[in-house]
Design a protein around this motif. Structure first.
Motif, PDB file in Angstrom:
ATOM      1  N   LEU A  34       0.812  -0.688 -11.071  1.00 22.86           N
ATOM      2  CA  LEU A  34       0.734  -0.451  -9.631  1.00 22.86           C
ATOM      3  C   LEU A  34       1.082   0.979  -9.220  1.00 22.86           C
ATOM      4  CD1 LEU A  34       2.233  -3.860  -8.462  1.00 22.86           C
ATOM      5  CD2 LEU A  34      -0.161  -3.190  -8.637  1.00 22.86           C
ATOM      6  N   GLU A  35       1.605   1.763 -10.153  1.00 20.45           N
ATOM      7  CA  GLU A  35       1.867   3.197  -9.918  1.00 20.45           C
ATOM      8  C   GLU A  35       2.697   3.441  -8.650  1.00 20.45           C
ATOM      9  OE1 GLU A  35      -1.693   5.614 -10.229  1.00 20.45           O
ATOM     10  OE2 GLU A  35      -2.517   4.305 -11.781  1.00 20.45           O
TER      11      GLU A  35
ATOM     12  N   ALA B  11       8.450  -2.322  -4.000  1.00 19.50           N
ATOM     13  CA  ALA B  11       8.159  -2.262  -5.435  1.00 19.50           C
ATOM     14  C   ALA B  11       9.210  -2.990  -6.267  1.00 19.50           C
ATOM     15  CB  ALA B  11       8.076  -0.797  -5.891  1.00 19.50           C
ATOM     16  N   ASP B  12      10.418  -3.137  -5.728  1.00 16.48           N
ATOM     17  CA  ASP B  12      11.499  -3.783  -6.473  1.00 16.48           C
ATOM     18  C   ASP B  12      11.199  -5.243  -6.802  1.00 16.48           C
ATOM     19  OD1 ASP B  12      12.884  -1.395  -6.162  1.00 16.48           O
ATOM     20  OD2 ASP B  12      14.017  -2.101  -4.408  1.00 16.48           O
ATOM     21  N   VAL B  13      10.354  -5.894  -6.009  1.00 13.02           N
ATOM     22  CA  VAL B  13      10.159  -7.336  -6.169  1.00 13.02           C
ATOM     23  C   VAL B  13       8.722  -7.749  -6.485  1.00 13.02           C
ATOM     24  CG1 VAL B  13      12.163  -7.956  -4.764  1.00 13.02           C
ATOM     25  CG2 VAL B  13       9.937  -7.615  -3.657  1.00 13.02           C
ATOM     26  N   VAL B  14       7.786  -6.809  -6.516  1.00 10.95           N
ATOM     27  CA  VAL B  14       6.377  -7.167  -6.749  1.00 10.95           C
ATOM     28  C   VAL B  14       6.139  -7.496  -8.224  1.00 10.95           C
ATOM     29  CG1 VAL B  14       3.990  -6.354  -6.659  1.00 10.95           C
ATOM     30  CG2 VAL B  14       5.570  -5.766  -4.815  1.00 10.95           C
TER      31      VAL B  14
ATOM     32  N   ARG C  49       6.758   6.003  -1.191  1.00  8.89           N
ATOM     33  CA  ARG C  49       5.730   5.791  -0.165  1.00  8.89           C
ATOM     34  C   ARG C  49       4.312   5.942  -0.729  1.00  8.89           C
ATOM     35  NH1 ARG C  49       9.766   4.158   0.991  1.00  8.89           N
ATOM     36  NH2 ARG C  49      11.063   4.558   2.808  1.00  8.89           N
ATOM     37  N   ASP C  50       4.134   5.464  -1.952  1.00 13.84           N
ATOM     38  CA  ASP C  50       2.827   5.615  -2.591  1.00 13.84           C
ATOM     39  C   ASP C  50       2.607   4.483  -3.592  1.00 13.84           C
ATOM     40  OD1 ASP C  50       0.378   6.756  -3.046  1.00 13.84           O
ATOM     41  OD2 ASP C  50       1.129   8.515  -4.110  1.00 13.84           O
TER      42      ASP C  50
ATOM     43  N   LEU D 140       0.828  -1.214   0.000  1.00  8.31           N
ATOM     44  CA  LEU D 140       0.000   0.000   0.000  1.00  8.31           C
ATOM     45  C   LEU D 140       0.860   1.260   0.000  1.00  8.31           C
ATOM     46  CD1 LEU D 140      -2.825   1.442   0.541  1.00  8.31           C
ATOM     47  CD2 LEU D 140      -2.212   1.276   2.959  1.00  8.31           C
ATOM     48  N   MET D 141       1.871   1.309   0.879  1.00  4.68           N
ATOM     49  CA  MET D 141       2.674   2.522   1.017  1.00  4.68           C
ATOM     50  C   MET D 141       4.050   2.403   0.356  1.00  4.68           C
ATOM     51  SD  MET D 141       4.028   2.453   4.956  1.00  4.68           S
ATOM     52  CE  MET D 141       5.093   3.852   4.617  1.00  4.68           C
ATOM     53  N   ASN D 142       4.262   1.321  -0.399  1.00  9.90           N
ATOM     54  CA  ASN D 142       5.572   1.066  -1.004  1.00  9.90           C
ATOM     55  C   ASN D 142       6.671   1.254   0.041  1.00  9.90           C
ATOM     56  OD1 ASN D 142       7.537   0.450  -2.864  1.00  9.90           O
ATOM     57  ND2 ASN D 142       7.573   2.482  -3.791  1.00  9.90           N
TER      58      ASN D 142
END
Length: 280
Positions: free
Chosen positions: A150-151, A128-131, A155-156, A117-119
């Motif tokens: 996923l934009e 985000a590096d692994v999703v 922290r977003d 949710l908040m990266n």
């Protein structure tokens, strides 16, 4: 059956140890139960481990916990997890299997759903590096979003912007030596213990970093605010980027302290701080 509690103190469910009662507190045990609860109570507050939340002193109406969504599995270098699993647990489980990618995030409290949710990130890494993909509920239907949708930013994510609920996520990790992964995790935890006030209730770093070369904690320290307090809410004497609860702080104390810090930082540095913490 979905577990339910009445007049449940939110101070028991947030790392700040702050918050009045939830009139109804629901803990669905499956994705199907979660969807049913969301449709019954579309205005409910959603709560994972509560490590990035400041709950109000007067409490709220309905809270739905994601902690019942606790299943995960590994498939080669892929990790598929429901939203309520603790990120720290996934770090340990990955290390045991010799999978790298999460070790720099070790020690970040909270669930994988909250992290996405908040990266969430630390020490130059972010979730985000692994999703690879995320399954979510948009208020009407379930969706699967691939990483390009996923934009993610600092922290977003799309989930904050659109208020969608993360249900499951798939992470792509990398084969590595288990001992090397564990060693890096131990070093990260040692660094956290040395530099962060983990012995007192808090919600982690209270403010977002406004830009890459502005360090919030350092700026607050330069203003002489380390140790400054309102009620039992205090700027940590160990790391000025943290607001800690000395024992009986209220949400009003924390908000008043944060507002004072924000005003002084804007006055002296011409920088407007935004909270990283989710203030209900």
């Amino acid at each position: 059956m979905c577990r339910q509690f009445f007049d449940e103190p939110l101070s028991l469910h947030t790392s700040f140890r702050i918050g009045g009662p939830a009139r109804l507190f629901l803990v669905p045990k499956s994705v199907e139960q979660m969807l049913c609860a969301l449709k019954l109570y579309p205005g409910a507050k959603l709560l994972g481990k509560g490590t990035n939340v400041l709950a109000p002193d007067e409490g709220v109406d309905v809270v739905i916990s994601t902690l019942g969504l606790s299943n995960f599995l590994f498939d080669g270098d892929l990790l598929i997890s429901e939203a309520g699993v603790l990120l720290s647990k996934l770090c340990v489980e990955s290390a045991e299997r010799g999978l790298s990618g999460l070790e720099l995030l070790y020690g970040i409290p909270g669930t994988i759903g909250g992290a996405i949710l908040m990266n969430a990130g630390a020490y130059g890494a972010q979730i985000a590096d692994v999703v690879e993909w995320v399954e979510c509920f948009d208020g009407e239907q379930m969706r699967i979003l691939h990483r390009s949708q996923l934009e993610f930013s600092y922290r977003d994510s799309v989930f904050k912007k659109r208020n969608w609920l993360v249900l499951r996520a798939c992470l792509r990790l990398t084969k590595s030596d288990p001992e090397a992964v564990r060693s890096k995790m131990e070093k990260i935890m040692k660094k956290r213990l040395e530099t962060q006030p983990l012995d007192l209730p808090s919600a982690g770093s209270f403010f977002k970093r406004p830009h890459s070369n502005f360090y919030v904690g350092k700026a607050i320290e330069q203003l002489g605010l380390k140790g400054f307090r309102i009620g039992d809410a205090q700027i940590s004497t160990k790391h000025a980027g943290f607001i800690v609860n000395l024992g009986s702080a209220t949400a009003k104390d924390v908000i008043a302290l944060a507002q004072t810090v924000k005003q002084l930082v804007e006055k002296h540095f011409n920088v407007v701080l935004e909270p990283e913490v989710d203030i209900w």
